[in-house]
Structure formats: structure tokens, C-alpha cells
Enzyme design. Structure first.
Site, PDB file in Angstrom:
ATOM      1  N   ASP A  93       0.823  -1.206   0.000  1.00 40.83           N
ATOM      2  CA  ASP A  93       0.000   0.000   0.000  1.00 40.83           C
ATOM      3  C   ASP A  93       0.859   1.259   0.000  1.00 40.83           C
ATOM      4  OD1 ASP A  93       0.954  -0.285   2.637  1.00 40.83           O
ATOM      5  OD2 ASP A  93      -0.955  -1.051   3.359  1.00 40.83           O
ATOM      6  N   ASN A 160      -7.421  -3.155  14.658  1.00 44.81           N
ATOM      7  CA  ASN A 160      -8.800  -3.464  14.288  1.00 44.81           C
ATOM      8  C   ASN A 160      -8.895  -4.612  13.293  1.00 44.81           C
ATOM      9  OD1 ASN A 160      -7.927  -2.279  11.917  1.00 44.81           O
ATOM     10  ND2 ASN A 160      -9.333  -0.535  12.009  1.00 44.81           N
ATOM     11  N   HIS A 162      -7.174  -4.913  10.428  1.00 40.02           N
ATOM     12  CA  HIS A 162      -6.949  -4.615   9.005  1.00 40.02           C
ATOM     13  C   HIS A 162      -5.653  -5.248   8.517  1.00 40.02           C
ATOM     14  CE1 HIS A 162      -4.634  -0.926  10.451  1.00 40.02           C
ATOM     15  NE2 HIS A 162      -3.808  -1.412   9.540  1.00 40.02           N
ATOM     16  N   GLU A 167      -9.749  -1.995   5.668  1.00 42.31           N
ATOM     17  CA  GLU A 167     -10.364  -1.742   6.962  1.00 42.31           C
ATOM     18  C   GLU A 167     -11.566  -2.658   7.186  1.00 42.31           C
ATOM     19  OE1 GLU A 167      -8.928   0.019   9.071  1.00 42.31           O
ATOM     20  OE2 GLU A 167      -8.210   1.951   8.327  1.00 42.31           O
TER      21      GLU A 167
END
Length: 266
Positions: A93, A160, A162, A167
Site C-alpha cells: 500500500d 482493528n 486490518h 479496513e
């Protein structure tokens, strides 16, 4: 699909290096967990797997990650003089919009930790300056396919759950695209920028579908902040609400976690 229907009780055995190698049952034969004592042990074990991949296939296509978790891995590869002269690299990314010259761009991170010291044959990373971002995402997917696909994808995991910048709520079929970052993810990355207000609100990321096409996956988890995400991967439901659980659908995943990250599994 519920974890309780797929997972047997883990049977941990101490190995000669002090790590715990957890057998997870034939129903999830593709996922293998190794628990080590410290972050540095995790980095060493990860380096061994990357070096083994390169020994088997010097022209491997590697998918690499950024952030604090893989830094020790890249340091180990430098110290062991890993030969990437025939390897092709793809990054997970990049922030958007963010110039490559920005000190907190993932391009600069990779340049300092991998590209310059290890000198791979080729490398590619999403262009955080692309004027036509949709075209850039298509280009990136095409480049991965043209290289023959990723042989080994290195991943970290967010608090979380990801992976990459996928996400919670991301479909498991998603491809490389531009995404909005959750507040929690921005808070986690604020330490690199000095202030959350300076963290880009968007990024270009490989999709979960893209990641799952890798031939093998190496997931690294370090620290107590990752314990819940790792617990969900191993014992929670497979759900887009926790993106990392998509890895349970892959036939060849190796997870290396330190004891803090694995603390909820006992």
C-alpha cells in the site's frame, strides 16, 4: 463459518529454539502458528522463511509490508545479506495523496529498509501522486499478474484487524483500490507523522482478494495491541468485520507471533 466448528484445541510443543509451534488441526491445515518469546525472535523466524523462499526460488515475487512490525525482518535480511538480485517486490500500500519524496511515504520507508540496502532486481509500489488513481490501481493489479503473481506475501495486522489498508467491512473479493482510513488506523500511524492531523486520510491498497491470490502468506504479529486481532484470526468468526480472518480461507498461511500478541490464545 464459526471458529468453534473449524478449530481444534491448540497443542503447543516447545522446540529447540524456544518457540511454541501450535498444531491447529487438519480442518485448518493451511494455517500454521508459531509463537516466539520476543519481537526479535519473531523477526529472526520471519527472516528464515523469507530466506528459504529465496533459496528455493531466487527470482521469487515478494509482497512486502511497512510499519513497525516488519522493521526487524528487514534488518535481519540486511544482516544476513539476503540476495534479492533476481527478486521482484510489490508493496502492499501507499498513502494518498502523498509525494514519494515525503519522509513518511511508504516509498521512502521501503527505500531505506529494503530498496537501497538489498537492491532487488525490481520493485513496485502504488503511486501516491497518481493523477488518475483508478488507472493507477488497474496498473498495479496488471503489474502483479504480469510478474507471475506473488509467491510470498508478508503481512502485519492492525489493532482493528486490518491487513494492508483493508479496513473492517472490506469484502474479501476486493482488489487494489483507493480507500478511506479509519480513525483508529490514523491514530496508530500518527506517531510517524507527529500529529494525527498530518496523517493522510486515504491510501491505495492491495485488496483482500489480491492478497489471497499470493501462493503463500507470512503474517507477523507483535505486541499486546495485536492480541485481539490475532485472537479473532484464530478463534473468531470469518467475517469482513475483521479483515485478517480472510486468511483462514487461504491454503498456505504461516503466522509468527510474539508472546504478547498471542497472550489471549492461552
Amino acid at each position: 463459518m464459526h471458529a468453534k466448528n473449524r478449530w481444534s484445541m491448540m497443542e503447543a510443543a516447545m522446540e529447540t529454539d524456544g518457540s511454541k509451534d501450535a498444531g491447529l488441526g487438519s480442518s485448518v491445515q493451511g494455517l500454521h502458528l508459531t509463537v516466539v518469546k520476543h519481537n526479535e525472535d519473531m523477526s529472526q523466524a520471519a527472516a528464515e522463511r523469507v530466506l528459504a523462499q529465496l533459496a528455493q526460488r531466487p527470482d521469487s515475487v515478494l509482497g512486502l509490508a511497512t510499519g513497525g512490525t516488519p522493521v526487524g525482518l528487514y534488518r535481519q535480511l540486511q544482516e544476513r545479506k539476503a540476495d534479492l538480485s533476481k527478486a521482484a517486490l510489490f508493496n502492499l500500500d501507499e498513502y494518498y495523496p502523498l509525494p514519494r519524496r515525503h519522509p513518511q511515504s511508504f516509498f521512502q520507508f521501503m527505500k531505506g529498509h529494503v530498496y537501497d540496502p538489498l537492491m532487488p532486481l525490481s520493485y513496485d509500489i502504488p503511486n501516491g501522486e497518481a493523477e488518475d488513481v483508478e488507472r493507477e490501481c488497474t496498473r498495479y493489479e496488471t503489474a502483479i499478474r504480469s510478474a507471475g503473481g506473488i509467491d510470498l506475501q508478508v503481512l502485519g495486522v492492525g489493532r482493528n484487524g486490518h491487513i494492508g489498508f483493508n479496513e473492517p467491512g472490506t469484502p474479501f473479493t476486493s482488489r487494489t483500490r483507493i480507500v478511506a482510513l479509519k480513525r483508529e488506523t490514523m491514530e496508530d500511524n500518527a506517531r510517524f507523522f507527529g500529529d494525527i492531523g498530518l496523517v493522510p486520510k486515504r491510501a491505495i491498497t492491495m485488496g483482500i482478494g489480491t492478497i489471497l491470490e499470493a501462493r503463500s502468506i507470512l503474517l507477523l504479529a507483535s505486541g499486546a495491541a495485536k492480541a485481539e486481532a490475532l485472537y479473532q484470526l484464530l478463534k473468531g468468526d470469518v467475517s469482513p468485520d475483521v479483515p485478517v480472518t480472510a486468511l483462514r480461507l487461504h491454503p498456505s498461511v504461516h503466522v509468527i507471533a510474539d508472546e504478547q500478541a498471542a497472550s489471549l490464545l492461552e
